[in-house]
Design a protein around this motif. Structure first.
Motif, PDB file in Angstrom:
ATOM      1  N   GLY A   1       1.222  15.703  -0.250  1.00 45.73           N
ATOM      2  CA  GLY A   1       2.084  15.329  -1.140  1.00 45.73           C
ATOM      3  C   GLY A   1       1.646  15.145  -2.464  1.00 45.73           C
ATOM      4  O   GLY A   1       2.249  14.563  -3.538  1.00 45.73           O
ATOM      5  N   SER A   2       0.285  15.479  -2.792  1.00 48.08           N
ATOM      6  CA  SER A   2      -0.175  15.224  -4.190  1.00 48.08           C
ATOM      7  C   SER A   2      -0.153  16.477  -4.767  1.00 48.08           C
ATOM      8  O   SER A   2      -0.121  17.514  -4.347  1.00 48.08           O
ATOM      9  CB  SER A   2      -1.754  14.760  -4.238  1.00 48.08           C
ATOM     10  OG  SER A   2      -2.607  15.877  -3.295  1.00 48.08           O
ATOM     11  N   THR A   3      -0.138  16.353  -6.475  1.00 52.57           N
ATOM     12  CA  THR A   3      -0.081  17.638  -7.017  1.00 52.57           C
ATOM     13  C   THR A   3      -1.379  18.140  -7.006  1.00 52.57           C
ATOM     14  O   THR A   3      -1.324  19.512  -7.098  1.00 52.57           O
ATOM     15  CB  THR A   3       0.027  17.075  -8.577  1.00 52.57           C
ATOM     16  OG1 THR A   3      -0.810  16.050  -8.990  1.00 52.57           O
ATOM     17  CG2 THR A   3       1.643  16.726  -8.749  1.00 52.57           C
TER      18      THR A   3
ATOM     19  N   GLU B   1       0.747  -1.168  -0.128  1.00 55.33           N
ATOM     20  CA  GLU B   1       0.058   0.078   0.015  1.00 55.33           C
ATOM     21  C   GLU B   1       0.703   1.206   0.084  1.00 55.33           C
ATOM     22  O   GLU B   1       1.866   1.291   0.909  1.00 55.33           O
ATOM     23  CB  GLU B   1      -0.962  -0.185   1.457  1.00 55.33           C
ATOM     24  CG  GLU B   1      -2.020   1.182   1.228  1.00 55.33           C
ATOM     25  CD  GLU B   1      -2.920   1.294   2.265  1.00 55.33           C
ATOM     26  OE1 GLU B   1      -3.925   1.999   2.134  1.00 55.33           O
ATOM     27  OE2 GLU B   1      -2.708   0.465   3.465  1.00 55.33           O
ATOM     28  N   THR B   2       0.840   2.037  -1.054  1.00 53.90           N
ATOM     29  CA  THR B   2       1.608   3.291  -1.170  1.00 53.90           C
ATOM     30  C   THR B   2       0.580   4.553  -1.294  1.00 53.90           C
ATOM     31  O   THR B   2      -0.052   4.575  -2.019  1.00 53.90           O
ATOM     32  CB  THR B   2       2.261   3.269  -2.593  1.00 53.90           C
ATOM     33  OG1 THR B   2       3.012   1.899  -2.607  1.00 53.90           O
ATOM     34  CG2 THR B   2       3.391   4.126  -2.695  1.00 53.90           C
ATOM     35  N   VAL B   3       0.798   5.488  -0.565  1.00 58.04           N
ATOM     36  CA  VAL B   3      -0.080   6.799  -0.357  1.00 58.04           C
ATOM     37  C   VAL B   3       0.784   7.561  -0.978  1.00 58.04           C
ATOM     38  O   VAL B   3       1.999   7.648  -1.306  1.00 58.04           O
ATOM     39  CB  VAL B   3      -0.573   7.287   1.218  1.00 58.04           C
ATOM     40  CG1 VAL B   3      -1.255   6.151   1.788  1.00 58.04           C
ATOM     41  CG2 VAL B   3       0.743   7.430   1.963  1.00 58.04           C
ATOM     42  N   SER B   4       0.110   8.822  -1.215  1.00 58.43           N
ATOM     43  CA  SER B   4       0.911   9.872  -2.085  1.00 58.43           C
ATOM     44  C   SER B   4       2.251  10.420  -1.569  1.00 58.43           C
ATOM     45  O   SER B   4       3.217  10.552  -2.266  1.00 58.43           O
ATOM     46  CB  SER B   4       0.068  11.186  -2.317  1.00 58.43           C
ATOM     47  OG  SER B   4      -1.181  10.695  -3.186  1.00 58.43           O
TER      48      SER B   4
ATOM     49  N   SER C   1       1.223  11.041 -10.846  1.00 59.27           N
ATOM     50  CA  SER C   1       1.567  12.227 -11.785  1.00 59.27           C
ATOM     51  C   SER C   1       2.803  12.422 -12.214  1.00 59.27           C
ATOM     52  O   SER C   1       3.732  12.473 -11.125  1.00 59.27           O
ATOM     53  CB  SER C   1       0.819  13.283 -11.222  1.00 59.27           C
ATOM     54  OG  SER C   1      -0.594  13.253 -11.396  1.00 59.27           O
ATOM     55  N   ILE C   2       3.196  12.357 -13.445  1.00 55.68           N
ATOM     56  CA  ILE C   2       4.519  12.724 -13.624  1.00 55.68           C
ATOM     57  C   ILE C   2       4.854  14.373 -13.495  1.00 55.68           C
ATOM     58  O   ILE C   2       4.224  15.036 -14.144  1.00 55.68           O
ATOM     59  CB  ILE C   2       4.918  12.236 -15.126  1.00 55.68           C
ATOM     60  CG1 ILE C   2       4.722  10.749 -15.067  1.00 55.68           C
ATOM     61  CG2 ILE C   2       6.400  12.572 -15.344  1.00 55.68           C
ATOM     62  CD1 ILE C   2       4.705  10.293 -16.600  1.00 55.68           C
TER      63      ILE C   2
ATOM     64  N   ASP D   1      -7.714  13.961  -8.866  1.00 53.75           N
ATOM     65  CA  ASP D   1      -8.165  13.669 -10.292  1.00 53.75           C
ATOM     66  C   ASP D   1      -9.503  13.134 -10.556  1.00 53.75           C
ATOM     67  O   ASP D   1      -9.956  12.441  -9.675  1.00 53.75           O
ATOM     68  CB  ASP D   1      -7.295  12.360 -10.683  1.00 53.75           C
ATOM     69  CG  ASP D   1      -5.549  12.946 -10.779  1.00 53.75           C
ATOM     70  OD1 ASP D   1      -5.199  14.360 -10.483  1.00 53.75           O
ATOM     71  OD2 ASP D   1      -4.579  12.252 -10.472  1.00 53.75           O
ATOM     72  N   ASN D   2      -9.992  13.469 -11.943  1.00 58.28           N
ATOM     73  CA  ASN D   2     -11.251  13.067 -12.009  1.00 58.28           C
ATOM     74  C   ASN D   2     -11.506  11.829 -11.857  1.00 58.28           C
ATOM     75  O   ASN D   2     -12.800  11.397 -11.435  1.00 58.28           O
ATOM     76  CB  ASN D   2     -11.698  13.717 -13.339  1.00 58.28           C
ATOM     77  CG  ASN D   2     -10.715  13.117 -14.461  1.00 58.28           C
ATOM     78  OD1 ASN D   2      -9.696  12.725 -14.354  1.00 58.28           O
ATOM     79  ND2 ASN D   2     -11.128  13.106 -15.851  1.00 58.28           N
ATOM     80  N   VAL D   3     -10.708  10.956 -12.358  1.00 61.91           N
ATOM     81  CA  VAL D   3     -11.073   9.362 -12.472  1.00 61.91           C
ATOM     82  C   VAL D   3     -11.046   8.749 -10.872  1.00 61.91           C
ATOM     83  O   VAL D   3     -11.865   7.845 -10.691  1.00 61.91           O
ATOM     84  CB  VAL D   3     -10.042   8.659 -13.249  1.00 61.91           C
ATOM     85  CG1 VAL D   3      -9.906   9.079 -14.679  1.00 61.91           C
ATOM     86  CG2 VAL D   3      -8.674   8.984 -12.836  1.00 61.91           C
ATOM     87  N   ILE D   4     -10.254   9.382  -9.974  1.00 57.57           N
ATOM     88  CA  ILE D   4     -10.239   8.933  -8.640  1.00 57.57           C
ATOM     89  C   ILE D   4     -11.608   9.392  -8.099  1.00 57.57           C
ATOM     90  O   ILE D   4     -12.323   8.565  -7.406  1.00 57.57           O
ATOM     91  CB  ILE D   4      -9.334   9.616  -7.899  1.00 57.57           C
ATOM     92  CG1 ILE D   4      -7.881   9.229  -8.448  1.00 57.57           C
ATOM     93  CG2 ILE D   4      -9.188   9.373  -6.299  1.00 57.57           C
ATOM     94  CD1 ILE D   4      -6.720   9.555  -7.945  1.00 57.57           C
TER      95      ILE D   4
END
Length: 295
Positions: free
Chosen positions: A175-177, A105-108, A128-129, A215-218
């Motif tokens: 830590g997310s964009t 399990e990897t969080v942002s 995200s790159i 993000d929209n898909v999430i």
């Protein structure tokens, strides 16, 4: 994935070196296991990451465990979703059976540390790159391009887009964009960060925050799982581009080339589309796969 017994992928192990591998039979979409290449460690350049993983017969992959459609823990504890299927495609190209994938399990906030300290071999986690992240880790892909959107309670009529965030409390993941975007572009909003998006959703439903952004898909996955209480603002209209990549150790150019070759082969043979349609595609239309960036 495709049911053909003898599909062939052309995978570049090192720059200028091409190996042909034959794939074993496989089933379709997320319900069946993807193809496993009939390869051995000797089929890859000596000393390469590919040879090491193939010889070990296992791979450690970091992904999310709380994001519907992309990476969510299933009834048996193993994650399911589009990111998970991408991970299985990579493992299959190394000759590794899906049951020999070690999921972490990897969080942002811990994606880069997990890669840097070798806790995982790759990260496939709505990652995200960005140029900042590329200073620390490398990326293969992108394998999908999402966009930042907003989610509110179903009866919320106040928030109509990002231009209505002033004075609102906005939840996102540390830590997310998307969180950084709010900090950079909406100083008149209050950003509250959490460790996971599921905790963001809990904060929204209990009135602790006004809106969740990522993000929209999430967000679409959360709305699909609770449509009576949640909705996307403006039907999920996006205001950024978020190219999802596979994170790997900085400087492992041969492995990055292999991952990019594997993604392109999956675009060509239809396994990428089948992975999408068996997971995120149950809610969202099938997009065109993006061109990989061999930076």
């Amino acid at each position: 994935m495709s049911s053909s017994l003898n599909r062939r992928l052309f995978l570049t192990g090192t720059v200028g070196t091409v190996a042909t591998v034959t794939l074993a039979a496989c089933g379709g979409g997320a319900e069946d296991e993807p193809a496993v290449a009939e390869v051995e460690a000797a089929d890859f350049p000596e000393g390469s990451t590919m040879a090491r993983l193939s010889e070990a017969g296992s791979i450690k992959i970091g992904t999310k465990f709380d994001q519907p459609l992309f990476g969510q823990a299933g009834p048996d504890g193993d994650p399911v979703g589009f990111d998970v299927e991408i991970g299985k495609i990579i493992a299959g190209a190394l000759g590794i059976d899906p049951k020999n994938i070690e999921w972490s399990e990897t969080v942002s906030a811990n994606r880069e540390p997990f890669i840097e300290n070798g806790q995982v071999d790759i990260v496939v986690a709505t990652y995200s790159i960005t140029d900042t992240r590329k200073e620390v880790v490398d990326f293969a892909g992108p394998y999908y391009v999402a966009g930042q959107a907003l989610m509110v309670l179903a009866d919320n009529e106040d928030i109509t887009g990002e231009d209505s965030l002033a004075g609102k409390t906005v939840a996102s993941v540390e830590g997310s964009t998307p969180a950084q975007y709010i900090l950079d572009n909406h100083p008149d909003a209050t950003l509250q960060t959490f460790d996971t998006y599921s905790n963001c959703v809990t904060a929204l439903t209990n009135g602790q925050v006004d809106v969740v952004t990522t993000d929209n898909v999430i967000l679409a996955g959360f709305v699909e799982s609770d449509p009576e209480n949640l909705k996307l603002v403006n039907e999920g209209e996006t205001f950024t581009e978020e190219p999802y990549g596979i994170g790997l150790a900085k400087g492992d150019d041969d492995f990055r080339a292999f991952l990019n070759d594997t993604l392109e082969a999956a675009y060509e043979d239809g396994s990428w589309a089948e992975a999408w349609e068996g997971t995120a595609g149950t809610v969202l239309p099938t997009p065109e796969p993006p061109a990989v960036d061999r930076y």
